[in-house]
Write a protein that holds these residues in place. Sequence first.
Motif, mmCIF file in Angstrom:
data_model
loop_
_atom_site.group_PDB
_atom_site.id
_atom_site.type_symbol
_atom_site.label_atom_id
_atom_site.label_comp_id
_atom_site.label_asym_id
_atom_site.label_seq_id
_atom_site.Cartn_x
_atom_site.Cartn_y
_atom_site.Cartn_z
ATOM 1 N N UNK A 151 0.556 -6.561 -4.377
ATOM 2 C CA UNK A 151 0.933 -7.511 -3.335
ATOM 3 C C UNK A 151 1.692 -8.681 -3.918
ATOM 4 N N UNK A 152 1.273 -9.095 -5.121
ATOM 5 C CA UNK A 152 1.941 -10.230 -5.765
ATOM 6 C C UNK A 152 3.389 -9.878 -6.084
ATOM 7 N N UNK A 153 3.633 -8.648 -6.525
ATOM 8 C CA UNK A 153 5.004 -8.269 -6.870
ATOM 9 C C UNK A 153 5.894 -8.236 -5.609
ATOM 10 N N UNK A 154 5.343 -7.740 -4.453
ATOM 11 C CA UNK A 154 6.098 -7.747 -3.189
ATOM 12 C C UNK A 154 6.421 -9.186 -2.799
ATOM 13 N N UNK A 155 5.407 -10.088 -2.970
ATOM 14 C CA UNK A 155 5.617 -11.490 -2.607
ATOM 15 C C UNK A 155 6.670 -12.125 -3.497
ATOM 16 N N UNK A 156 6.658 -11.835 -4.790
ATOM 17 C CA UNK A 156 7.661 -12.400 -5.701
ATOM 18 C C UNK A 156 9.072 -11.925 -5.309
ATOM 19 N N UNK A 157 9.169 -10.623 -4.877
ATOM 20 C CA UNK A 157 10.478 -10.108 -4.451
ATOM 21 C C UNK A 157 10.991 -10.880 -3.229
ATOM 22 N N UNK A 158 10.122 -11.125 -2.232
ATOM 23 C CA UNK A 158 10.522 -11.862 -1.024
ATOM 24 C C UNK A 158 10.931 -13.280 -1.380
ATOM 25 N N UNK A 159 10.161 -13.923 -2.302
ATOM 26 C CA UNK A 159 10.483 -15.304 -2.695
ATOM 27 C C UNK A 159 11.824 -15.341 -3.397
ATOM 28 N N UNK A 160 12.109 -14.336 -4.232
ATOM 29 C CA UNK A 160 13.348 -14.346 -4.999
ATOM 30 C C UNK A 160 14.571 -14.071 -4.119
ATOM 31 N N UNK A 161 14.447 -13.160 -3.087
ATOM 32 C CA UNK A 161 15.622 -12.766 -2.282
ATOM 33 C C UNK A 161 15.685 -13.469 -0.923
ATOM 34 N N UNK A 162 14.545 -13.911 -0.421
ATOM 35 C CA UNK A 162 14.493 -14.514 0.910
ATOM 36 C C UNK A 162 14.605 -13.508 2.030
ATOM 37 N N UNK A 163 14.627 -12.240 1.667
ATOM 38 C CA UNK A 163 14.805 -11.200 2.663
ATOM 39 C C UNK A 163 13.479 -10.612 3.070
ATOM 40 N N UNK A 164 13.519 -9.891 4.241
ATOM 41 C CA UNK A 164 12.358 -9.140 4.662
ATOM 42 C C UNK A 164 12.178 -7.960 3.738
ATOM 43 N N UNK A 165 10.987 -7.397 3.776
ATOM 44 C CA UNK A 165 10.842 -6.131 3.046
ATOM 45 C C UNK A 165 11.864 -5.127 3.559
ATOM 46 N N UNK A 166 12.264 -4.155 2.754
ATOM 47 C CA UNK A 166 13.330 -3.226 3.128
ATOM 48 C C UNK A 166 12.915 -2.388 4.348
ATOM 49 N N UNK A 167 13.851 -1.592 4.813
ATOM 50 C CA UNK A 167 13.599 -0.822 6.030
ATOM 51 C C UNK A 167 12.369 0.042 5.892
ATOM 52 N N UNK A 168 12.198 0.601 4.719
ATOM 53 C CA UNK A 168 11.017 1.446 4.518
ATOM 54 C C UNK A 168 9.752 0.632 4.698
ATOM 55 N N UNK A 195 0.827 -1.206 0.000
ATOM 56 C CA UNK A 195 0.000 0.000 0.000
ATOM 57 C C UNK A 195 0.862 1.256 0.000
ATOM 58 N N UNK A 196 1.993 1.247 0.829
ATOM 59 C CA UNK A 196 2.829 2.436 0.908
ATOM 60 C C UNK A 196 3.542 2.699 -0.408
ATOM 61 N N UNK A 197 3.989 1.689 -1.038
ATOM 62 C CA UNK A 197 4.775 1.862 -2.252
ATOM 63 C C UNK A 197 3.928 1.772 -3.525
ATOM 64 N N UNK A 198 2.620 1.511 -3.342
ATOM 65 C CA UNK A 198 1.723 1.368 -4.517
ATOM 66 C C UNK A 198 2.221 0.277 -5.472
ATOM 67 N N UNK A 199 2.618 -0.819 -4.858
ATOM 68 C CA UNK A 199 3.100 -1.979 -5.614
ATOM 69 C C UNK A 199 2.156 -3.131 -5.328
#
Length: 657
Positions: A637-654, A631-635
Motif C-alpha cells: 500500500x505504501x508503494x501505491x501511495x508513493x506512486x500517487x504522491x510522485x505523479x499526482x495521478x489516479x491509479x491506472x485503469x487496471x 491487493x490486485x497487483x500484490x504491491x
Amino acid sequence: VAVDLARATTEIAVNFSAAMERAGLGFTIDAPPLPRPVGVDREMWDRIVLNLLSNALKYTMTGEVTLRLRDAGDHVEMLVSDTGVGIAAEDLPDLFNRFHRVRGAQGRSHEGSGIGLALVSELLRLLGGSVAVESEPGVGSTFTVRLPYAREATRWGTTHDSSGPAAPFVEEALEWAAATDGAAPAGTGSLRPLLLIAEDNRDLREYLSDLLTGQYDLQLAANGADALAMARRRRPDLLLADVMMPKLDGFGLLAAIRADPVLRNLPVVLLSARAGEEAAAEGFAAGADDYLVKPFSAADLLTRLRANLDRARARSRDAAWRAAIVRALDDGVFVSEKAGVIVEVNEAFGRITGWGQRDTPYSPPYPWWPSAADDPAGRRMLEDAHAHLLREGTGTYEVPLRHREGHGRWARISATSVVDERGGDAMLVGSIRDITRERDLQAHRGAAARLAAALAAPLDAVELLAATVHGFGEVFDGDTVIATVDRSAWPPRTVITAAGPIGWESLPERVRADLQGACRRAPGSAGVQSGLLVTATPADPTRGVTHVVWTQFPARRPVTPDEHILADMLGEILSAGLDRALRESRHATAESNLRAAIDSHRFVGQAVGILMERHKLTAAAAFDGLRAASQRRNIKLRDIAEHVIATGEEPDADLRR
C-alpha cells in the motif's frame, strides 16, 4: 745366634695385623723358608722390624703395607713397602740421621723425635747389614734391609718371645689407628657434661683422661679429623683440642666447628706449646673461647673448663629462649652477615622457600632467586632490592621467589641492621612473609571488579558474552567457554571461546566431558577439581535457554568458598545484563516497527488527499481505490501511495477497474 729368620720375622710382624686392620690397610707378610740360618741378635732384629712396620703404618693413610723376605745369594733381603705419603728427594740423604724429621709429611701422629730410622741403621750396622730406601711423594716408600747369612761358628738361638718388645709398638699403632681411646661415650642417661678431647700425644691424652674422669663424660680422639667426625655424630658440651695434630690440626678443627651450623656455638679451648700474647691472640682470633699453654697446672685446666662450660650453658639458655620465640613465628626469619651471607634461618623460612637451616650458609645469589633466563624482570628486582638492603641496612620489599620444588611465590621481605654488642660486625636480621595468596586475591578482586563493571554496562548480548569469556578466565585462572543450552536438546550446537564461536565437536574432548558432567549438577555455580561452572538464566524461564559459563582449570584443584561466592555474584550480574540487553533489543525492534507504520500512514494519508483534490473523490473512495490496487497487483500500500504522491495521478485503469 743362628736364627730361622723367616719364622722369626713372621712372629714379630703378625703383632701388627690388628693395628693394620683397624687402620683400614691391607697387610701382607711374605716370608717363605730360607735355605740357611741368619746370624742376628733377636732383640735387635725385633726392633728393626717393629720400627719399619710402625713407620709404614704411621705414614700410610690408605692402601697397604707389605713385608717380603727373600734369599739373595750370600745374604737375605727384607723389603717393607707401603703406599703412603712418600718422601721428597731432598730428605732422603738425611733420613737415617738422628733427629732428622721430614717436614710437612702427613701422618697419623705428630709425635716422634726422629731416632727410629737412625736406630734401624745403627742396629743393622752392628749386625753387619745395611738399609736403603726408595721413595716417591704420593706413591709410597720401600725400605730394603740386607743381612748376611750366619757364619759357621754361630750357634742356633733358643726359643724367643717376641711379644714383649712388640707390645709398646703395637699399642702405639693401635692408638694411631683407633677412632677413640680411653673412656667410652657417655650413655644417654648420664647427667655429666660431655667433653671431647682431641690430642695426638698418647701420654697427655691418658693424663687428661685420668684427670677429668668423674667430672665429665669423655670422648677421646687422636687427631682433628676423628674429633670432627665424633662431634658431628654426637654434639659434645665442650671441646679441648691440641693445636698440633695430624690429619686436621687444632685451627683447622676450630674452623670446621665454626662453619658447621650445628656445632658453630660449641665452646672450644685450645692447647698449645706456643706461649706468649701473640700465640694467644692468634687462637682467640681464630674463634677459640680460651687458650691454654703447655705445660699447665691441673687446677688451671679444671677452672678454665668449668668457666667456659658455665658461659656456654648461659648462652645456650638465651639461645634456646630466642629460638623458641622464633620457631613460634609464622613468618620466616633469617640472620645475615654484612656481606649478605645468610647464616641462620628458622623453620618458617624453610617452608616458604624450601631451603632450611640444614643447608646454611647461603651466599648470594641465593638458590631461591629465579634465574635471569626464566624471569629476568624478577631477577633484576631481587638484585636491586638486595643491593639497596646491603647499602642502606634496612628496607621492605615485595619480590618474586622460586621455591625449591620449582613453583613461583611472592614474598614481603623486611630487614634491618643489628649491632653486635660485643663489638663485632653488624648483622642483618630480617623476616619473610609469603604474600602469594594475598597478591593473587588482590589481582582476582581487581579482575572481578572490572568484569562486574563491564557486565553492568549497556552492552548488547554479543558484547556481554565476549566480556564474560575473557573476564572469567582472568578471575579464575583458566580457559573459559560459553554454551547456550536449550533444555530440549543436548549438546549445544555452538560455543563461544576466546577465539570466537566454534562448533561443539571442536572443543577438546576433556573440556566437553567436564562441562557435560558439571551441567548435570544443581543450578548456580558448581566447582569440581577440573573447573568452575556458572549458569546465567534469563528472567523469563519460558524461553528455555540458559547460558553456561565453564572455566577449565589448567591443573586439577579445589574451588574455594570465596570463588563460589564470587562466581554466583558474577552469574547474577551476567543474567541481569542479558535480560537488560534482551529488553533493549525488543524495545528497539518495536520502536522501529512503529516508526515504519507511522511513515506508511503518513504516505497513505497524503495520497488520499491528492486523489480527493484532483479527482473529486471522497476519502473513503480514495483509500478503497489504493487498497484494491495494492491487493490486485500484490504491491505494498505504501508503494501505491508513493506512486500517487510522485505523479499526482489516479491509479491506472487496471487499478480503477
